[in-house]
Design a protein around this motif. Sequence first.
Motif, mmCIF file in Angstrom:
data_model
loop_
_atom_site.group_PDB
_atom_site.id
_atom_site.type_symbol
_atom_site.label_atom_id
_atom_site.label_comp_id
_atom_site.label_asym_id
_atom_site.label_seq_id
_atom_site.Cartn_x
_atom_site.Cartn_y
_atom_site.Cartn_z
ATOM 1 N N LEU A 64 0.958 -1.168 -0.089
ATOM 2 C CA LEU A 64 0.115 -0.034 0.004
ATOM 3 C C LEU A 64 0.885 1.100 -0.107
ATOM 4 N N CYS B 163 -4.481 6.081 -0.820
ATOM 5 C CA CYS B 163 -3.927 4.842 -0.571
ATOM 6 C C CYS B 163 -4.120 3.992 -1.781
ATOM 7 N N ALA C 82 -3.217 0.417 -3.895
ATOM 8 C CA ALA C 82 -2.868 -0.777 -3.507
ATOM 9 C C ALA C 82 -2.179 -1.438 -4.774
ATOM 10 N N LEU D 201 -8.047 -4.269 -3.723
ATOM 11 C CA LEU D 201 -8.416 -3.653 -2.523
ATOM 12 C C LEU D 201 -9.898 -3.898 -2.103
ATOM 13 N N TYR E 215 -11.025 -6.568 0.545
ATOM 14 C CA TYR E 215 -10.820 -6.341 2.276
ATOM 15 C C TYR E 215 -11.372 -5.564 2.620
ATOM 16 N N ILE F 268 -10.599 -1.946 4.921
ATOM 17 C CA ILE F 268 -9.395 -1.192 4.950
ATOM 18 C C ILE F 268 -9.623 0.064 5.785
ATOM 19 N N ARG G 207 -13.570 4.740 -1.717
ATOM 20 C CA ARG G 207 -12.651 4.033 -2.497
ATOM 21 C C ARG G 207 -13.079 4.110 -4.007
ATOM 22 N N CYS H 259 -2.420 3.862 6.032
ATOM 23 C CA CYS H 259 -3.739 2.929 5.512
ATOM 24 C C CYS H 259 -3.305 1.497 5.970
ATOM 25 N N VAL I 20 -5.018 -2.905 5.642
ATOM 26 C CA VAL I 20 -6.012 -3.790 5.198
ATOM 27 C C VAL I 20 -6.111 -5.012 6.321
ATOM 28 N N PHE J 270 -5.191 -5.521 11.703
ATOM 29 C CA PHE J 270 -4.851 -5.278 10.333
ATOM 30 C C PHE J 270 -3.566 -5.746 9.766
ATOM 31 N N TRP K 18 0.357 -2.772 5.726
ATOM 32 C CA TRP K 18 0.372 -1.410 6.305
ATOM 33 C C TRP K 18 1.109 -0.424 5.170
#
Length: 126
Positions: free
Chosen positions: A4, A22, A24, A29, A32, A34, A72, A96, A98, A113, A116
């Motif tokens: 990320l 953020c 990915a 993305l 998940y 997030i 998103r 951010c 996930v 999470f 990162w």
Amino acid sequence: DVQLQASGGGLVQAGGSLRLSCAAFGFTLDDYAIGWFRQAPGKEREGVSGISSGDSAIYYAESVKGRFTISRDKSKNTLYLQMNRLNSDDTAVYYCAVGVGMKILATMRPGDFGIWGQGTLVTVSS
């Protein structure tokens, strides 16, 4: 590589706005949950906002409700955090991350999470 990349931080005057991004890479993305977290100097990392896979659930910390909006863009595989009416308490490094499952949004524990981003610094001047 699965990673990320957070961006969009900067210096802004109190009352101003910023939009964090953020992006990915290496995974989808939308598969998940997030979240956005922040860590101010001398303080623990705290959950700011989170969104579940499929966008069916959204979490906001009380301190940012009504000022921050998480979203998103599936086509860009990117998460955003629109931050309005910023104040000095919002100064922090923003990350951010996930995770899996909708339940993690209820507590927003950093340990729940996995992947990162590297963090982006937001500084609000008063």
